[in-house]
Design an enzyme around this catalytic site. Structure first.
Site, PDB file in Angstrom:
ATOM      1  N   ALA A  13       0.828  -1.204   0.000  1.00  0.00           N
ATOM      2  CA  ALA A  13       0.000   0.000   0.000  1.00  0.00           C
ATOM      3  C   ALA A  13       0.860   1.251   0.000  1.00  0.00           C
ATOM      4  CB  ALA A  13      -0.938  -0.007   1.207  1.00  0.00           C
ATOM      5  N   GLU A  33       9.963   3.633   6.010  1.00  0.00           N
ATOM      6  CA  GLU A  33       9.981   2.170   6.042  1.00  0.00           C
ATOM      7  C   GLU A  33      10.985   1.688   7.071  1.00  0.00           C
ATOM      8  OE1 GLU A  33      10.042  -1.718   5.964  1.00  0.00           O
ATOM      9  OE2 GLU A  33       8.454  -0.562   4.963  1.00  0.00           O
ATOM     10  N   TRP A  63      10.214  -8.905  10.715  1.00  0.00           N
ATOM     11  CA  TRP A  63      10.139  -8.436  12.101  1.00  0.00           C
ATOM     12  C   TRP A  63      10.446  -9.666  12.955  1.00  0.00           C
ATOM     13  CZ3 TRP A  63       9.353  -3.382  13.535  1.00  0.00           C
ATOM     14  CH2 TRP A  63       8.931  -2.502  12.529  1.00  0.00           C
ATOM     15  N   GLY A  97       5.149  -7.249   2.175  1.00  0.00           N
ATOM     16  CA  GLY A  97       4.866  -8.634   1.821  1.00  0.00           C
ATOM     17  C   GLY A  97       5.121  -8.940   0.367  1.00  0.00           C
ATOM     18  N   VAL A 231       8.784   4.219  13.056  1.00  0.00           N
ATOM     19  CA  VAL A 231       7.960   5.253  13.695  1.00  0.00           C
ATOM     20  C   VAL A 231       7.730   4.872  15.155  1.00  0.00           C
ATOM     21  CG1 VAL A 231       5.625   6.227  13.763  1.00  0.00           C
ATOM     22  CG2 VAL A 231       6.879   6.096  11.600  1.00  0.00           C
ATOM     23  N   HIS A 505      -2.060 -13.786   5.642  1.00  0.00           N
ATOM     24  CA  HIS A 505      -3.061 -12.872   5.088  1.00  0.00           C
ATOM     25  C   HIS A 505      -3.733 -12.087   6.213  1.00  0.00           C
ATOM     26  CE1 HIS A 505      -3.500 -15.733   1.370  1.00  0.00           C
ATOM     27  NE2 HIS A 505      -2.327 -15.120   1.418  1.00  0.00           N
ATOM     28  N   THR A 550      -3.838 -11.811  -0.296  1.00  0.00           N
ATOM     29  CA  THR A 550      -4.264 -10.434  -0.023  1.00  0.00           C
ATOM     30  C   THR A 550      -3.444  -9.354  -0.716  1.00  0.00           C
ATOM     31  OG1 THR A 550      -3.010 -10.644   2.051  1.00  0.00           O
ATOM     32  CG2 THR A 550      -5.408 -10.879   2.167  1.00  0.00           C
ATOM     33  N   ASN A 551      -2.341  -9.698  -1.390  1.00  0.00           N
ATOM     34  CA  ASN A 551      -1.495  -8.640  -1.935  1.00  0.00           C
ATOM     35  C   ASN A 551      -2.209  -7.807  -3.000  1.00  0.00           C
ATOM     36  OD1 ASN A 551       1.082  -7.246  -2.119  1.00  0.00           O
ATOM     37  ND2 ASN A 551       1.257  -8.179  -4.126  1.00  0.00           N
TER      38      ASN A 551
END
Length: 581
Positions: A13, A33, A63, A97, A231, A505, A550-551
């Site tokens: 996104a 990022e 992560w 992803g 962040v 997903h 879901t991509n």
């Protein structure tokens, strides 16, 4: 420096938004990022590889501290031991992803998006989202009303004549079981088997970062990309979000902008909201966080697709070769369970003719079945602490709806029958119910030790049949044998309850919906309710997880919201070239 838009997360996104918003000359866009960059000409070979099994096991792109629970967690029985924690390979790299996933480029069912609209996401029905799916893609094979030809992400299919013998045998088993061959997975949505559609060109992955953040886009003077940037918080004045605090290469920084967009995924986006006082009042007070906006839906109803695997040993002549491709999943099956509530195509099978990058993985095939249309909607994301460095508590609660369990049980039995059919029996031996256990994860890490261990084991597995069967029963099977789950209904249910995992997903934890829906977190353009200058744009805003990897739904969502955002202001000149629709 003041930015017009600060995007938190450079995944699928975030890459789309950075491209589209910076195409307008009056905008000044900052993309943050946490992971490393993948600049043109310097994409790590593991990410660029058409075979994804090295990238999604490589801790450099994850992560690494994130762990989740997939089994149902009982909060009403404090005496019950909690289910085990599992490592969760969430991407931490530009492209998110799309830089480590299986490159599966499918969209879901038209009924998915009509359900989105029915659940309160007005303007997100199938007819409204199809133009944005077309906008994403550059289909290299098909040119019709369902496909795009000018998008940033190339898609293609590997045809049957380039399949290995195991894949061909599985397709024949599907045919004999009565399923129809579909040449295009993303054409008319119906049951059948097909070459899977992939986001790939010339045997190379095309991630969202590669496709949307190319050299021309990066050269725009109004776009700044800051990687290795995590962040740490949001800046507010009252209820208006003014920017973010972050750690850049270990140093604290502050960035201010007119609007902040969270695109950190369905686990980290709700965690950021919670840490900044946006979420369920009870949980925020429990954590000692001042309530800025009472939104009970933040972190709630997390979803994924429950999945299970039936594996087998592949005879040497039927194994995957690299004559035409290094791809390992070439074939898919979409079918209907027949339960009254579910739409057609509510189940999916991915056929993996290679189960891992190493020597043993090359010998093992897997039929991976997942519930395409899941009804388990009780997952959640909560804070473990108020520290931004600490991963949240993640409970997927897969199989919380009995219908999902029942369909996986019947699906496993169906696959077992196919596994024993003549086409697959000719090319495989020793079927077994497979688990994605910690042992499998450990041997899947790419290193020289695992390379040598698996070579030694693979040599033995290619030996006498009796030795192979003993080794598989002794060292590969974990807790349940094929005979057990086929002959004992209780054993099959126990196996599925224990071994079911999601398929990466994660979605639906900050859902969009109507203003009068107390569980809706954002409106239909991603704006967070109760605050100003803050949006969420990623899989977390899905009203329900679609019948798809879901991509591509994420890419579509970002394209659609970017379009809405640009429409809010007067048109301006584009910059930096490469602004293909």
């Amino acid at each position: 420096m003041e930015y017009s838009h600060i995007i938190v997360g450079g995944g699928s996104a975030g890459s789309v938004l950075a491209n589209r918003l910076s195409a307008r000359s009056g905008n000044r866009v900052l993309l943050l990022e946490a992971g490393q960059d993948t600049p043109p000409g310097q994409v790590p070979k593991e990410i660029e590889d058409t075979y994804p099994g090295t990238a999604y096991f490589d801790p450099r792109f994850h992560w690494t501290e994130l762990k989740v629970r997939t089994q149902v967690v009982s909060h009403n029985n404090p005496e019950a031991a909690p289910p085990p924690l599992r490592k969760y390979e969430q991407a931490r790299v530009l492209g998110g992803g799309s830089s480590i996933n299986g490159q599966m480029a499918n969209r879901g069912a038209p009924t998915d998006y009509d359900e989105w609209a029915a659940r309160g996401a007005a303007g997100w029905d199938w007819d409204s989202v199809l133009p944005y799916f077309r906008k994403v893609e550059r289909d290299l094979d098909v040119n019709d009303e369902w496909h795009g030809r000018e998008g940033h992400i190339p898609v293609r299919r590997i045809p049957p004549e380039h399949w290995c013998e195991h894949t061909r045998a599985t397709a024949e088993a599907f045919r004999l079981a009565g399923f129809k061959y579909l040449p295009d997975q993303n054409g008319r949505f119906e049951d059948g088997y097909f070459p899977v559609t992939i986001s790939n060109a010339e045997e190379r992955r095309v991630s969202a970062a590669v496709g949307y953040l190319n050299a021309q886009v990066r050269a725009r003077p109004n776009l700044t990309i800051s990687t290795n940037t995590q962040v740490s918080g949001l800046l507010f004045e009252g209820r208006r979000c003014l920017g973010v605090t972050a750690v850049v290469d270990g140093q604290p920084r502050e960035f201010r902008g007119r609007e902040v967009i969270l695109s950190s995924g369905a686990i980290h986006s709700p965690a950021i909201l919670l840490r900044n006082g946006i979420g369920p009042v009870g949980h925020l007070r429990e954590m000692g966080i001042e309530v800025r906006a009472a939104l009970p839906g933040v972190g709630q109803r997390l979803m994924d697709h429950p999945s299970i695997s039936l594996s087998s040993f592949i005879r040497k002549p039927a194994r995957l070769t690299e004559e035409y491709s290094r791809r390992h999943i070439l074939l898919g099956l979409r079918y209907s369970s027949g339960i009254p509530e579910a739409p057609r195509g509510d189940m999916f099978v991915a056929v993996a003719s290679k189960s891992a990058w190493h020597a043993v993985g090359e010998q093992i095939a897997s039929l991976l079945a997942f519930v395409n249309k899941t009804y388990s909607e009780t997952g959640q994301v909560r804070l473990a602490s108020t520290r931004f460095q600490d991963e949240p508590v993640v409970e997927f609660n897969l199989l919380s709806d009995r219908r999902d369990l029942d369909r996986l049980m019947s699906g496993f039995r169906m696959l077992a029958a196919m596994q024993l059919s003549a086409p697959l029996a000719a090319v495989t031996t020793d079927p077994f119910p497979a688990s994605y256990s910690d042992r499998v994860r450990q041997i899947g890490v790419v290193n020289e030790r695992n390379r040598w261990i698996t070579r030694a084991i693979a040599t033995l597995l290619d030996g006498p049949q009796a030795l192979r069967s003993w080794l598989i029963d002794r060292y590969v099977v974990e807790g349940f044998t094929f005979r057990q789950v086929m002959e004992d209904e209780e054993a099959l249910e126990a196996f599925i309850r224990k071994a079911t995992i999601g398929v990466w997903h994660a979605s639906c934890s900050c859902r969009m919906g109507r203003e009068d829906d107390p569980m809706a977190v954002v409106d239909t353009e991603g704006r967070v309710r109760g605050v100003e200058g803050l949006r969420v744009v990623d899989a977390s805003i899905f009203p329900v997880v679609p019948c798809a990897n879901t991509n591509f739904p994420v890419l579509m969502t970002a394209e659609k919201i970017a379009d809405a955002m640009l429409a809010e202001a007067e048109p301006a000149l584009t910059v930096g070239g490469d602004t293909r629709a």
